[in-house]
Motif scaffolding. Structure first.
Motif, mmCIF file in Angstrom:
data_model
loop_
_atom_site.group_PDB
_atom_site.id
_atom_site.type_symbol
_atom_site.label_atom_id
_atom_site.label_comp_id
_atom_site.label_asym_id
_atom_site.label_seq_id
_atom_site.Cartn_x
_atom_site.Cartn_y
_atom_site.Cartn_z
ATOM 1 N N LEU A 192 9.919 65.252 -31.981
ATOM 2 C CA LEU A 192 8.454 65.219 -31.917
ATOM 3 C C LEU A 192 7.963 65.249 -30.471
ATOM 4 C CD1 LEU A 192 7.435 62.735 -34.767
ATOM 5 C CD2 LEU A 192 7.499 65.227 -34.823
ATOM 6 N N ASP A 193 8.731 64.676 -29.558
ATOM 7 C CA ASP A 193 8.354 64.699 -28.145
ATOM 8 C C ASP A 193 8.289 66.144 -27.651
ATOM 9 O OD1 ASP A 193 8.029 63.330 -25.433
ATOM 10 O OD2 ASP A 193 9.813 64.560 -25.073
ATOM 11 N N GLY A 194 9.342 66.896 -27.923
ATOM 12 C CA GLY A 194 9.387 68.298 -27.499
ATOM 13 C C GLY A 194 8.242 69.093 -28.125
ATOM 14 N N LEU A 196 5.293 67.904 -29.309
ATOM 15 C CA LEU A 196 3.969 67.474 -28.836
ATOM 16 C C LEU A 196 3.686 67.920 -27.403
ATOM 17 C CD1 LEU A 196 3.887 63.929 -30.479
ATOM 18 C CD2 LEU A 196 2.381 65.858 -31.053
ATOM 19 N N HIS A 197 4.714 67.992 -26.558
ATOM 20 C CA HIS A 197 4.493 68.490 -25.192
ATOM 21 C C HIS A 197 3.812 69.864 -25.219
ATOM 22 C CE1 HIS A 197 6.147 65.706 -22.291
ATOM 23 N NE2 HIS A 197 7.253 65.555 -22.985
ATOM 24 N N PHE A 198 4.171 70.665 -26.219
ATOM 25 C CA PHE A 198 3.655 72.044 -26.240
ATOM 26 C C PHE A 198 2.555 72.284 -27.268
ATOM 27 C CE2 PHE A 198 7.631 72.191 -24.005
ATOM 28 C CZ PHE A 198 7.276 72.963 -22.899
ATOM 29 N N ASP A 238 8.355 55.210 -28.057
ATOM 30 C CA ASP A 238 8.389 54.727 -26.667
ATOM 31 C C ASP A 238 7.069 54.936 -25.929
ATOM 32 O OD1 ASP A 238 8.811 57.451 -26.845
ATOM 33 O OD2 ASP A 238 10.417 57.522 -25.353
ATOM 34 N N HIS A 239 6.295 55.914 -26.360
ATOM 35 C CA HIS A 239 5.024 56.240 -25.698
ATOM 36 C C HIS A 239 4.288 57.259 -26.548
ATOM 37 C CE1 HIS A 239 7.040 59.948 -24.643
ATOM 38 N NE2 HIS A 239 8.005 59.262 -24.053
ATOM 39 N N GLY A 240 3.114 57.666 -26.107
ATOM 40 C CA GLY A 240 2.360 58.684 -26.831
ATOM 41 C C GLY A 240 2.409 60.025 -26.099
ATOM 42 N N MET A 342 1.495 65.679 -21.800
ATOM 43 C CA MET A 342 2.414 64.954 -20.915
ATOM 44 C C MET A 342 2.240 63.457 -21.164
ATOM 45 S SD MET A 342 4.846 65.089 -18.840
ATOM 46 C CE MET A 342 5.000 66.867 -18.642
ATOM 47 N N HIS A 343 3.262 62.688 -20.795
ATOM 48 C CA HIS A 343 3.154 61.231 -20.840
ATOM 49 C C HIS A 343 3.638 60.709 -19.504
ATOM 50 C CE1 HIS A 343 7.471 61.445 -21.708
ATOM 51 N NE2 HIS A 343 7.156 62.426 -22.531
ATOM 52 N N GLY A 344 3.413 59.412 -19.270
ATOM 53 C CA GLY A 344 3.767 58.848 -17.963
ATOM 54 C C GLY A 344 2.524 58.464 -17.183
HETATM 55 ZN ZN LIG Z 1 8.507 63.829 -23.256
#
Ligand SMILES: [Zn+2]
Length: 387
Positions: A192-194, A196-198, A238-240, A342-344
């Motif tokens: 899902l991270d990959g 959602l980034h795009f 771990d994050h959104g 992006m997150h961070g």
């Molecule tokens: Zn990520």
């Protein structure tokens, strides 16, 4: 109680905003809580979840940090970086990936390793924090990790392989549940991270992908219910993911000062923050002033301490300039172009928030993601107690 299992399904980037916006598994996972993320990237959030300790304790923050002790494995690049020409060839992402894989092999790294876009000419100045597999026994050094904790309980447990794709890990989890032997499971997924980034800005696409993921989670729940008298499944993240709101070139601002990298200062240009090491105190003012007017701010000592990244030796930077939510630092060491998500960013930003979604009331509700470790430890202890 009879045969019991507890499943923790880690889903990278399945943040609180996303689960609410898309009503992700609201009926099946009815116990739902926002959980504050750890400031930084998955490179620090995952070790935080795996140990319950903050970055200042487990030592992991961003991947690259200034090598102040002469221990950089990349020292050889001091002499050979000028051989890596022409740049158009050696900076091609496939070639960089191959060089990265080769380095990983010769240095014997077992953790996640990626050169990203860090210039070869600067590599010799840096060290890398995830040389070891952080999931493996003793993988976080002096800090115990999930594996170390579970090993002591005597439970039959399984931690899935972070190197594998989601399909593999979810298939394995389903198979283990159907065999009815495992008592505690940590299932790792990062798909899902990959995605959602795009695609964070494409609601139809996200809805379909979340539905697909929910289907896999439901299958796990069904397998658990069919094979255990007592089961619970908890999804943690771990994050959104923060949608792109703009981009800024901080590197050009720093480089316009005419200071020498490695002598006057050093810098890491992460996706959402600039980390600066001030090597000559007289350069501090110019470096800090060069960000005037940029969309972000220098973290105060109070923020660094609140975010638990106040490393006493400035390991990850003497100063950190954090961009406003949604603004991406490009070009930088992580990429040349902005991407849709992006997150961070600040952990206080709503899109940064992680989530806890459970099929039954959790024994505790963590305020930050480090508390996921405590939750897993408590859950494991309860299983042992009721055996
Ligand atoms: Zn990520």
């Amino acid at each position: 109680m009879g045969k019991a299992v507890r499943v923790f399904l880690f889903s990278d980037a399945l943040g609180w905003e996303i689960v609410n916006r898309y009503h992700f598994m609201e009926s099946e996972l009815a116990f739902r809580y926002p959980v504050r993320t750890q400031f930084g990237y998955s490179s620090t959030a995952v070790p935080t979840i795996l140990s319950g300790e903050p970055p200042t304790e487990h030592g992991h923050f961003s991947f690259f940090f200034l090598d102040r002790n002469g221990r950089s494995p990349f020292k050889v690049f001091r002499y050979c970086h000028f051989l890596l020409h022409p740049a158009w060839f050696f900076n091609n992402h496939r070639i960089r990936r191959r060089i990265g894989n080769f380095l990983k092999l010769i240095f014997g790294f077992t953790g996640y390793f990626n050169l990203y876009k860090v210039p070869y000419s600067r590599l010799a100045l840096f060290d890398y924090c995830e040389k070891n597999d952080i999931f493996a026994p003793g993988g976080l050094g002096r800090v115990a990790n999930l594996h170390d904790m579970l090993e002591k309980t005597g439970l039959k447990y399984n931690i899935s392989d972070w190197r594998r794709g989601d399909e593999y890990n979810l298939d394995e989890a389903e198979r283990l549940l159907n065999s009815g032997e495992t008592e505690f499971m940590f299932v790792y997924t990062a798909g899902l991270d990959g995605m959602l980034h795009f695609h964070v800005g494409d609601p139809d696409f996200v809805a379909v992908e979340l539905d697909r993921f929910a289907g896999r989670v439901r299958a796990l729940m069904k397998a658990a219910a069919a094979n255990y008298e007592d089961w619970a499944l908890t999804v943690i993240s771990d994050h959104g993911m923060t949608p792109l709101a703009g981009a800024v070139d901080l590197r050009s601002r720093v480089e316009a000062l005419g200071l020498k990298f490695g002598r006057d200062y050093a810098a890491s240009y992460d996706s959402t923050m600039l980390r600066v090491w001030i090597l000559k105190p007289e350069c501090r003012r110019a470096l800090m002033d060069s960000m005037n007017g940029a969309p972000g701010h220098w973290l105060t000592a109070r923020e660094k301490s609140d975010f638990q990244v106040d490393f006493p030796d400035g390991k990850y930077g003497d100063e950190i300039f954090l961009l406003d939510a949604g603004i991406q630092l490009v070009p930088g060491d992580m990429g040349d172009k902005p991407i849709p998500g992006m997150h961070g960013y600040s952990p206080l930003d709503k899109d940064s928030e992680a989530s806890l979604l459970a099929s039954s009331p959790p024994p505790m509700i963590p305020s930050g993601i480090a508390g996921f470790f405590t939750l897993m430890k408590l859950t494991a202890a309860e299983l042992v107690e009721h055996k």
